[in-house]
Scaffold this motif. Structure first.
Motif, PDB file in Angstrom:
ATOM      1  N   ALA A   1       0.933  -1.248  -0.152  1.00 32.52           N
ATOM      2  CA  ALA A   1       0.127  -0.075   0.178  1.00 32.52           C
ATOM      3  C   ALA A   1       0.976   1.113   0.049  1.00 32.52           C
ATOM      4  O   ALA A   1       1.998   1.302   0.172  1.00 32.52           O
ATOM      5  CB  ALA A   1      -0.702   0.070   1.256  1.00 32.52           C
ATOM      6  N   SER A   2       0.150   2.358  -0.319  1.00 29.01           N
ATOM      7  CA  SER A   2       0.932   3.545  -0.461  1.00 29.01           C
ATOM      8  C   SER A   2       0.884   4.590   0.844  1.00 29.01           C
ATOM      9  O   SER A   2       1.930   5.505   0.956  1.00 29.01           O
ATOM     10  CB  SER A   2       0.533   4.487  -1.645  1.00 29.01           C
ATOM     11  N   GLY A   3       0.154   4.195   1.814  1.00 24.08           N
ATOM     12  CA  GLY A   3      -0.246   4.988   2.962  1.00 24.08           C
ATOM     13  C   GLY A   3       1.174   4.881   3.870  1.00 24.08           C
ATOM     14  O   GLY A   3       1.669   3.917   3.789  1.00 24.08           O
TER      15      GLY A   3
END
Length: 513
Positions: A168-170
């Motif tokens: 994921a990017s978060g």
């Protein structure tokens, strides 16, 4: 190796117990932390209250680090970490954040305080959904999956959940421990969450500090949660708060004889740089006199660079004996090589009685012997993992899979102080002092010559009559902190010689106070 970052907290004593702050110096095993937790509860702090404080600590971090996200995804497992996650989700929802909890373990299986935390989150309207492979992960990602109780490899849906967190990017916040990381050994159990930041509770866990731990935990913060009875730790985290006064203040009437005569032996054919780095590090570290015994071809370059050295080109042991008789401390190994010349010098060094450091090729030659050699309490060795593996007749993977065990075995086998280098360097000795772990330093130090600098620093401390066990711990700390200073302009492109000026400055901190 990652240093601890300080978060400024309100000047309120009650809050200081559960707001994330600087790392403590006491380090525990997972079993010891569970015992500390049980003690706190037995002493009158309810478990659900500890969970609430943990959630408050996590929420403070989220607000300070990612205040503009306004969205949070919490992944919960089936233990007490899940309880912390559910209560954090409740706090975020109360603050107006968009929150979803993905329950990787069936919420109905939760028990005790974790079940109470789940009920509290549900009562406030937190959106709790069962995990599935297409779950959307958005905003701040909170890893509340697995804690210190994990003993085998990660299995089932947890494998998929961890993979999706890592993809994921978060930003990722781990609760107490990145899921899948062994809390004692600092190794991954099949797979593990790669966190941007970890807030750990109750007691500092060794696995967060050594081996793969720092790479998976990211920035590490600590929250005590309660003011409980101190317990005997398993390791000490090295810090200048305790070790800065290792070197005494020099008297006005001091002369060079008070600070010892160090002999450094090494520099085989084509390897003059290693002995030069060790010698110059010793010059910056306070030894009164420094002699170097090396191959004749290295004499002129050494004197040209460091005229303060006494350099002797030697062809064999006979020329070394006189130098050994004058020495107060000895370093052997930097650039030594593994030929007959090197072996003969090592044999003489092993017969010599006094404080000494064995490093690099001295350790490789030692490993080739048919039987282990008892080196004694006045000796320090500083192997990297591959050298440790040779000494133990293990492979490198086995050493790295259990660095604390490898450290203890080396001390037992060789009867000396041992520095097991690497991310989260470990130090132990034959005396009653706690083993130690160093949390300072950085990846920029992963260049040739850094170990030679450490050897020179160690030798200079031994020459100044610092006991070997103490010198090993102090040298590791100073070396790591010097690396932090040297990296101020960037980690890429650091050189071992960048360490000299910071080492001198750090060793003089005691006199500056």
């Amino acid at each position: 190796m990652h240093g601890a970052s300080r978060i400024i907290v309100p000047d309120i004593d009650a809050w200081s117990l559960f707001m994330p702050y600087v790392l403590p110096d006491r380090v525990y095993t997972a079993a010891q932390v569970r015992e500390l937790d049980a003690r706190l509860i037995a002493a009158g702090t309810p478990g659900i209250e500890l969970m609430q404080r943990a959630a408050e600590a996590l929420w403070q971090v989220v607000q300070q680090r990612w205040p503009h996200q306004r969205q949070m995804t919490v992944l919960c497992g089936g233990g007490n970490n899940a309880g912390d996650g559910y209560l954090l989700a409740k706090l975020a929802l109360q603050a107006g954040w968009q929150v979803v909890v993905w329950a990787v373990a069936d919420p109905q299986t939760l028990q005790g305080d974790a079940a109470s935390a789940l009920q509290a989150a549900r009562a406030d309207g937190v959106d709790i959904q069962r995990w599935h492979g297409q779950a959307l992960l958005a905003g701040v990602l909170v890893d509340a999956l697995l804690g210190t109780g994990l003993s085998g490899e990660v299995r089932g849906d947890y494998v998929d959940a961890i993979a999706q967190i890592n993809a994921a990017s978060g930003p990722v916040l781990s609760v107490d421990l990145p899921s899948g990381l062994d809390a004692d050994r600092g190794v991954t159990l099949g797979c593990a969450v790669i966190a941007d930041l970890t807030v750990t509770f109750i007691g500092l866990k060794l696995g967060l500090l050594t081996g793969e731990g720092p790479d998976y935990s990211g920035e590490l913060l600590f929250a005590a949660l309660a003011d409980g009875e101190a317990a005997d730790p398993s390791f000490e985290r090295l810090s200048m708060a305790r070790w800065a006064k290792t070197l005494p203040v020099r008297k006005q009437a001091a002369h060079k004889g008070h600070f010892g005569h160090l002999l450094i032996v090494g520099g085989g054919q084509g390897m003059g740089g290693a002995i030069m780095l060790a010698a110059e590090a010793a010059l910056c570290s306070g030894a009164g006199k420094i002699s170097v015994a090396t191959r004749p071809e290295h004499v002129a370059p050494l004197l040209s660079r460091c005229p303060e050295l006494m350099v002797r080109g030697i062809d064999g042991v006979a020329q070394l004996q006189g130098l050994l008789e004058q020495a107060d401390a000895l370093v052997i190994g930097p650039g030594l090589g593994r030929d007959s010349w090197a072996q003969a010098l090592l044999d003489a060094a092993l017969e010599w009685q006094g404080p000494r450091v064995l490093d690099a090729d001295a350790l490789n030659l030692l490993a080739e012997r048919a039987a282990p050699v008892t080196l004694g309490a006045d000796t320090v060795i500083s192997p990297h993992p591959a050298e440790a593996a040779r000494l133990l007749a293990w492979d490198n993977a086995r050493v790295q899979s259990d660095r604390p065990a490898a450290l203890a075995r080396l001390v037992d086998l060789l009867g000396c102080s041992v520095i097991l280098k690497g991310a989260g360097s470990l130090v132990a000795s034959t005396d009653a002092a706690l083993p130690a772990v160093c949390t300072d330093g950085n990846p920029g130090m992963a260049v040739g010559g850094m170990g030679d600098v450490l050897s020179g620093l160690l030798g200079a401390l031994l020459a100044q009559r610092i006991p070997a066990a103490r010198a090993a711990r102090y040298a590791v700390l100073v070396h790591a902190l010097a690396g932090e200073s040297a990296a101020s302009g960037g980690q890429v492109g650091m050189r071992a010689s960048d360490m000299f000026i910071p080492i001198k400055a750090l060793l003089n901190q005691r006199e500056a106070e």
